[in-house]
Each structure stands twice: as C-alpha cells, then as structure tokens.
Design an enzyme around this catalytic site. Structure first.
Site, PDB file in Angstrom:
ATOM      1  N   ARG A 105       1.032  -1.089  -0.010  1.00  0.00           N
ATOM      2  CA  ARG A 105       0.155   0.154  -0.021  1.00  0.00           C
ATOM      3  C   ARG A 105       0.646   1.090   0.098  1.00  0.00           C
ATOM      4  O   ARG A 105       1.404   1.404   1.068  1.00  0.00           O
ATOM      5  CB  ARG A 105      -0.868   0.002   1.232  1.00  0.00           C
ATOM      6  CG  ARG A 105      -2.217   0.773   1.048  1.00  0.00           C
ATOM      7  CD  ARG A 105      -2.724   0.820   2.647  1.00  0.00           C
ATOM      8  NE  ARG A 105      -2.107   1.784   3.486  1.00  0.00           N
ATOM      9  CZ  ARG A 105      -2.268   1.660   4.916  1.00  0.00           C
ATOM     10  NH1 ARG A 105      -2.993   0.705   5.502  1.00  0.00           N
ATOM     11  NH2 ARG A 105      -1.527   2.420   5.653  1.00  0.00           N
ATOM     12  N   HIS A 111      -3.912   4.629   4.579  1.00  0.00           N
ATOM     13  CA  HIS A 111      -4.922   3.833   4.294  1.00  0.00           C
ATOM     14  C   HIS A 111      -6.122   4.615   3.592  1.00  0.00           C
ATOM     15  O   HIS A 111      -6.832   3.890   2.713  1.00  0.00           O
ATOM     16  CB  HIS A 111      -5.597   3.440   5.984  1.00  0.00           C
ATOM     17  CG  HIS A 111      -6.858   2.495   5.964  1.00  0.00           C
ATOM     18  ND1 HIS A 111      -6.821   1.657   5.309  1.00  0.00           N
ATOM     19  CD2 HIS A 111      -8.136   3.286   6.182  1.00  0.00           C
ATOM     20  CE1 HIS A 111      -8.190   1.071   5.411  1.00  0.00           C
ATOM     21  NE2 HIS A 111      -8.994   2.124   5.866  1.00  0.00           N
ATOM     22  N   TYR A 137       2.861   5.092  11.906  1.00  0.00           N
ATOM     23  CA  TYR A 137       3.059   3.840  12.175  1.00  0.00           C
ATOM     24  C   TYR A 137       3.961   3.245  11.055  1.00  0.00           C
ATOM     25  O   TYR A 137       4.564   1.908  11.273  1.00  0.00           O
ATOM     26  CB  TYR A 137       1.637   3.219  12.228  1.00  0.00           C
ATOM     27  CG  TYR A 137       0.618   3.059  11.044  1.00  0.00           C
ATOM     28  CD1 TYR A 137       0.964   2.369  10.117  1.00  0.00           C
ATOM     29  CD2 TYR A 137      -0.012   4.058  11.276  1.00  0.00           C
ATOM     30  CE1 TYR A 137       0.188   2.506   8.747  1.00  0.00           C
ATOM     31  CE2 TYR A 137      -1.002   4.184  10.108  1.00  0.00           C
ATOM     32  CZ  TYR A 137      -0.935   3.376   8.959  1.00  0.00           C
ATOM     33  OH  TYR A 137      -1.867   3.512   7.876  1.00  0.00           O
TER      34      TYR A 137
END
Length: 335
Positions: A248, A252, A261
């Site tokens: 990715r 998100h 993170y």
C-alpha cells in the site's frame, strides 16, 4: 531482449498493453482524487496505489462478459477492466446524482453496477464475500456458465464473514475465486499482528480448497495463478484462495496519517516495489512499449481523466428528495 513471459501465458502484445493502460488509468485517477481531496473538492479517497498489478492481473483472467465480481473498496483496476469508466468513478468521488454506484449516497470505492455484473459493496468489510459465494451457488443451481470473483484485504480475512463465505464455498464446491490483496496493513495494524500463520493462503486447507500465494506486484504472475483458479472453478472443481502480496503506497485513506506507524525507510523500500514502473520496464525490455508509445498512452489517459474530472465537478448533486428513492418500501410497492 527479455523473454516474452506473456506469450508463454497465451497473452498477446495487445493484451499486455491493455493491462498496462488499465493499471496506468487506475493510478492517474487515484492521483487526481488525492489532489481533489487536498483541494477540498472531494471528501474522501481510499487508494489503489501499489495494488494495480494484482487487480489487473486477476481481472484479465476472468470473463468480463459473463462473470460476476464482488470487489472491495480499493479495486479501481478491477472495475475499470469490467467496464466502469473514469467518469463513473469521478461522479462517485464527487458524490453526484449521476454516480452509477449509489447516486452519490455511498462513500467512494463502494462499487456497484448491474450492467457490468459488479455486486454492490458496503462499508462493513468482507460482507461482499458471502454475496459472491451466494451468486456462485445460484450459478451452480441453475447450471449457468459463469463464475464469481471476490476480493478483500488481508485485514478483512480476519472477519467472521471470511470464515462463513470460505466454508460455504468449500463445502458446496462453488464456482468462485477469492483473492486477498495482502498489502501488509489493516489500517495501522501490521501483518504480524493479524495472523499467526505465515501466509493468508495457508488458511485455504481448512476450507477444503487450494491456496496460493503470489507476487502481487507482477500482473503476469497474478494472471497465471488466477487463470488456473478460474479454470478450476469453471470445470466444477470448486473454489480457490489466491493471496496476492503487494504494498500500500499511500496512507489507508485520506483521513489516515501512515507516518504514525510506518517509518520513512519502510515507505522508501516499498516505493521501490511499485508495480507500474516494474511492469513498464518489462514491456520496454520485450519491445512491446517504447518511450514514444508510453508518452502517447499517458497523454490519452490524462485527457480522459481531465474530461471526467471536469464533467463530474460540474454535474448536479442529487435533490434532497432523492434520499427516499430505491428504499425497501418503494421496491416492495412495485412488486
């Protein structure tokens, strides 16, 4: 000149060029949506960047004229291959009345279009898998010649719907293929905190079906395993689980800050595995693509993205009364 791997798979030069164009179209639409979001023009983006190879490789192994698909919210590449247009996707991003997915009611990425056999998705993740399995059961009962295809993220494979859908498909040997696009994160939760086994595909054995893990940054490898799974389903040999390992490349969603993170080194490592330049390099090595033809393709795609953006931005929103249409009571009254 590099070995023509695509010819060994039965794909022509035109086929792989179409693959590349659809991957590039998905990327350019996605990038435009991020710009529109940051400009305050569209409310939300949930990205396909980094997963285009898995999506297009899988979609090309299906029959877009008869198979039914139940994609998850990142699958812009899959729905483009099945007939959705940049205009359709932009109308959804702007939440306009003409949005074919939901008339502007649902968040972007909740694809649904009956004419192209795209089953409507919703916000609760993995609910599309039991739907795809149900449609596959209908195909088996009626003896109709189509299979179903459902996609989800690896985080979604930890939901109850995954177990129920997989178990039902396995018990009844249904003509369906399930693909997990493993992008390593369930929002902020890394893979090692999601599953105890090494691969998501290891779970397939528990449902009586084969499971395969494949490089999701290589559309030809994904096509190969998906074609085998699709052929298996069409023969009546039952379902398969495909795990496409990809990355990715964005947060998100437009409401997430992945810097909280993921460190810069990890992000840089993943960007080097971007499937688009990787596939472009392969096409150039095999003589399928040149710098000139690549520029022509991008120019044509950007023209279409610009036109879709302009059209959707100027299109009208739904009237407030539209909220009362297509509800259960109205549908029941028309029976």
């Amino acid at each position: 000149m590099a070995t023509n791997r695509h010819e060994e798979l039965g794909l022509t030069n035109d086929d792989v060029l179409k693959m590349y164009e659809t991957m590039l179209m998905a990327r350019k639409i996605d990038e435009r949506m991020w710009l529109l979001n940051r400009a305050g023009k569209v409310p939300f983006v949930i990205s396909c960047q980094g997963q285009e190879a898995a999506q297009i490789g899988a979609a090309f192994a299906l029959d877009e004229d008869k198979d039914w698909i139940a994609p998850y919210y990142r699958d812009m590449g899959v729905v483009l291959h099945f007939g959705m247009t940049p205009k359709d996707l932009m109308l959804s991003a702007f939440a306009k009345a003409e949005d074919p997915n939901s008339g502007g009611r649902q968040m972007p990425g909740h694809f649904g279009q009956h004419k192209n056999r795209i089953l409507t998705g919703s916000s609760p993740v993995t609910t599309q898998l039991p739907h795809a399995v149900g449609v596959a059961l209908a195909a088996k009962i009626k003896g109709e010649d189509f299979i179903t295809f459902s996609t989800l993220g690896e985080g979604s494979s930890n939901q109850g719907d995954f177990h129920e859908g997989m178990n039902f498909a396995g018990v009844h040997k249904l003509p369906t293929v399930i693909m997990v696009e493993n992008n390593k994160y369930a929002i902020s939760v890394p893979l090692e905190k999601q599953i105890a086994c090494e691969h998501v595909s290891d779970r397939a054995a528990g449902y009586g079906m084969p499971g395969v893990t494949v490089d999701g940054t290589d559309p030809l490898e994904v096509y190969k395993v998906m074609k085998e799974a699709a052929d298996r389903a069409r023969r009546g040999d039952g379902p398969s689980l495909v795990e496409a390992v990809c990355y990715r490349l964005t947060a998100h969603s437009s409401d997430d800050d992945h810097r909280l993170y993921r460190d810069a080194e990890e992000l840089e490592t993943e960007r080097r595995l971007d499937p688009l330049p990787k596939f472009e390099a392969y096409l150039k090595e095999t003589g399928v693509l040149t710098d000139e033809s690549r520029d022509e393709i991008e120019t044509r795609i950007m023209k279409e993205v610009n036109e879709a953006t302009d059209y959707a931005e100027q299109a009208p929103y739904a009237e407030p009364e539209y909220a009362l249409r297509h509800v259960y009571a109205e549908q029941g009254g028309n029976d």
